[in-house]
Design an enzyme around this catalytic site. Sequence first.
Site, PDB file in Angstrom:
ATOM      1  N   ARG A 106       0.587  -4.346   2.889  1.00 10.20           N
ATOM      2  CA  ARG A 106      -0.394  -3.774   1.968  1.00 10.20           C
ATOM      3  C   ARG A 106       0.007  -2.359   1.576  1.00 10.20           C
ATOM      4  O   ARG A 106       0.278  -1.534   2.439  1.00 10.20           O
ATOM      5  CB  ARG A 106      -1.746  -3.737   2.700  1.00 10.20           C
ATOM      6  CG  ARG A 106      -2.892  -4.207   1.888  1.00 10.20           C
ATOM      7  CD  ARG A 106      -4.110  -4.406   2.708  1.00 10.20           C
ATOM      8  NE  ARG A 106      -4.566  -3.256   3.467  1.00 10.20           N
ATOM      9  CZ  ARG A 106      -5.835  -2.992   3.692  1.00 10.20           C
ATOM     10  NH1 ARG A 106      -6.766  -3.782   3.194  1.00 10.20           N
ATOM     11  NH2 ARG A 106      -6.197  -1.975   4.418  1.00 10.20           N
ATOM     12  N   THR A 110      -2.869   1.448  -3.234  1.00  7.03           N
ATOM     13  CA  THR A 110      -3.488   0.432  -4.105  1.00  7.03           C
ATOM     14  C   THR A 110      -4.162  -0.672  -3.304  1.00  7.03           C
ATOM     15  O   THR A 110      -4.991  -1.414  -3.830  1.00  7.03           O
ATOM     16  CB  THR A 110      -2.434  -0.228  -5.012  1.00  7.03           C
ATOM     17  OG1 THR A 110      -1.501  -0.936  -4.169  1.00  7.03           O
ATOM     18  CG2 THR A 110      -1.684   0.796  -5.834  1.00  7.03           C
ATOM     19  N   ASP A 202      -6.154  -1.233  12.853  1.00 12.29           N
ATOM     20  CA  ASP A 202      -4.976  -1.865  12.245  1.00 12.29           C
ATOM     21  C   ASP A 202      -4.400  -2.887  13.218  1.00 12.29           C
ATOM     22  O   ASP A 202      -3.855  -2.540  14.268  1.00 12.29           O
ATOM     23  CB  ASP A 202      -3.939  -0.781  11.913  1.00 12.29           C
ATOM     24  CG  ASP A 202      -2.783  -1.361  11.120  1.00 12.29           C
ATOM     25  OD1 ASP A 202      -2.121  -2.309  11.607  1.00 12.29           O
ATOM     26  OD2 ASP A 202      -2.531  -0.882  10.007  1.00 12.29           O
ATOM     27  N   ASP A 205      -0.561  -2.652  14.116  1.00 11.60           N
ATOM     28  CA  ASP A 205      -0.265  -1.514  14.996  1.00 11.60           C
ATOM     29  C   ASP A 205      -0.766  -1.764  16.416  1.00 11.60           C
ATOM     30  O   ASP A 205      -0.109  -1.388  17.392  1.00 11.60           O
ATOM     31  CB  ASP A 205      -0.915  -0.236  14.442  1.00 11.60           C
ATOM     32  CG  ASP A 205      -0.128   0.333  13.267  1.00 11.60           C
ATOM     33  OD1 ASP A 205       1.041  -0.040  13.096  1.00 11.60           O
ATOM     34  OD2 ASP A 205      -0.709   1.138  12.515  1.00 11.60           O
TER      35      ASP A 205
HETATM   36  C1  PRP Z   1      -2.851  -6.232   7.374  1.00  9.99           C
HETATM   37  C2  PRP Z   1      -3.350  -7.576   7.899  1.00  9.99           C
HETATM   38  C3  PRP Z   1      -3.315  -8.432   6.660  1.00  9.99           C
HETATM   39  C4  PRP Z   1      -3.700  -7.465   5.574  1.00  9.99           C
HETATM   40  C5  PRP Z   1      -5.138  -7.697   5.233  1.00  9.99           C
HETATM   41  O1  PRP Z   1      -1.486  -6.239   7.261  1.00  9.99           O
HETATM   42  O2  PRP Z   1      -2.583  -8.069   8.947  1.00  9.99           O
HETATM   43  O3  PRP Z   1      -2.049  -9.002   6.393  1.00  9.99           O
HETATM   44  O4  PRP Z   1      -3.517  -6.143   6.101  1.00  9.99           O
HETATM   45  O5  PRP Z   1      -5.512  -6.913   4.176  1.00  9.99           O
HETATM   46  P1  PRP Z   1      -5.959  -7.486   2.763  1.00  9.99           P
HETATM   47  O6  PRP Z   1      -6.885  -8.624   3.028  1.00  9.99           O
HETATM   48  O7  PRP Z   1      -6.641  -6.301   2.142  1.00  9.99           O
HETATM   49  O8  PRP Z   1      -4.737  -7.896   2.006  1.00  9.99           O
HETATM   50  P2  PRP Z   1      -0.637  -4.974   6.778  1.00  9.99           P
HETATM   51  O9  PRP Z   1      -0.427  -5.038   5.298  1.00  9.99           O
HETATM   52  O10 PRP Z   1      -1.260  -3.730   7.313  1.00  9.99           O
HETATM   53  O11 PRP Z   1       0.777  -5.249   7.431  1.00  9.99           O
HETATM   54  P3  PRP Z   1       1.212  -5.370   8.975  1.00  9.99           P
HETATM   55  O12 PRP Z   1       0.659  -6.673   9.487  1.00  9.99           O
HETATM   56  O13 PRP Z   1       2.696  -5.369   8.886  1.00  9.99           O
HETATM   57  O14 PRP Z   1       0.674  -4.186   9.726  1.00  9.99           O
HETATM   58  N1  URA Z   2      -5.630  -4.614   7.951  1.00  8.42           N
HETATM   59  C1  URA Z   2      -5.935  -4.367   9.238  1.00  8.42           C
HETATM   60  O1  URA Z   2      -5.079  -4.491  10.127  1.00  8.42           O
HETATM   61  N2  URA Z   2      -7.184  -3.978   9.521  1.00  8.42           N
HETATM   62  C2  URA Z   2      -8.144  -3.850   8.595  1.00  8.42           C
HETATM   63  O2  URA Z   2      -9.284  -3.498   8.940  1.00  8.42           O
HETATM   64  C3  URA Z   2      -7.806  -4.110   7.261  1.00  8.42           C
HETATM   65  C4  URA Z   2      -6.538  -4.502   6.957  1.00  8.42           C
END
Ligand code: PRP
Ligand code: URA
Length: 211
Positions: A106, A110, A202, A205
Amino acid sequence: MENKNIMIMDHPLIKHKISLLRDKNTGTGEFRSLVEEIAMLMAYESLRNLPLEDTEIETPIEKCTVPMVSGKKLAIVPILRAGLGMVSGILNLVPTAKVGHIGLCRNEETHLPQQYYCKLPSNLDQREVILLDPMLATGGSAAAAVDLIKAQGCSNIKFMCIIAAPEGLEVLSKAHPDIDIYCGSLDRCLNEDAYICPGLGDAGDRIFGTK
Ligand code: PRP
Ligand code: URA
């Protein structure tokens, strides 16, 4: 939200484990184990319609035909990174499932998903796919991942998340009204950074100990 394709889990063990996940004092090791356990419990609840096939075996007494899960028809697809944390829990139950990967990240400003990887099992049009991501926030990542899976001809898709925001649930179910959506918990709303409230922070993380 009235939609027969959306299932919010009500099992007390799932609720209890999600509460432990939310606690900011839960460390990486415990967090990882909880995500795996919740995924396994959610898979147990949501795979009631898994196809069975008759297989001949021999007990110590006699030959017989028994029902076995035709696991080769199932594919699980985590959205990287955080979805990876759910994979082992589901493979514990269905060890023969194929595994694909979709990499989406993400954009911090944006909040839109950016694709960086996609490798899916062959013959996806003949498989049932379970798409995994612990978090459904704006719904952008899940909707984009379903687009990629459908582009391979797959029409039998379940999306499984641990925590959903109402906003994301609406976006995903409007974009893909034909898929089944399983949520461990439906939370209150998104904040201005598009994080789920109260959520768990997150997920990537916390699973991988980054930040
Ligand atoms: C997080 C989560 C989803 C996404 C959800 O991933 O694991 O994939 O955000 O958000 P959305 O519904 O608004 O699209 P992130 O993009 O932070 O990547 P990561 O898993 O690598 O930390
Ligand atoms: N991605 C995450 O990991 N946590 C949230 O709350 C939203 C997006």
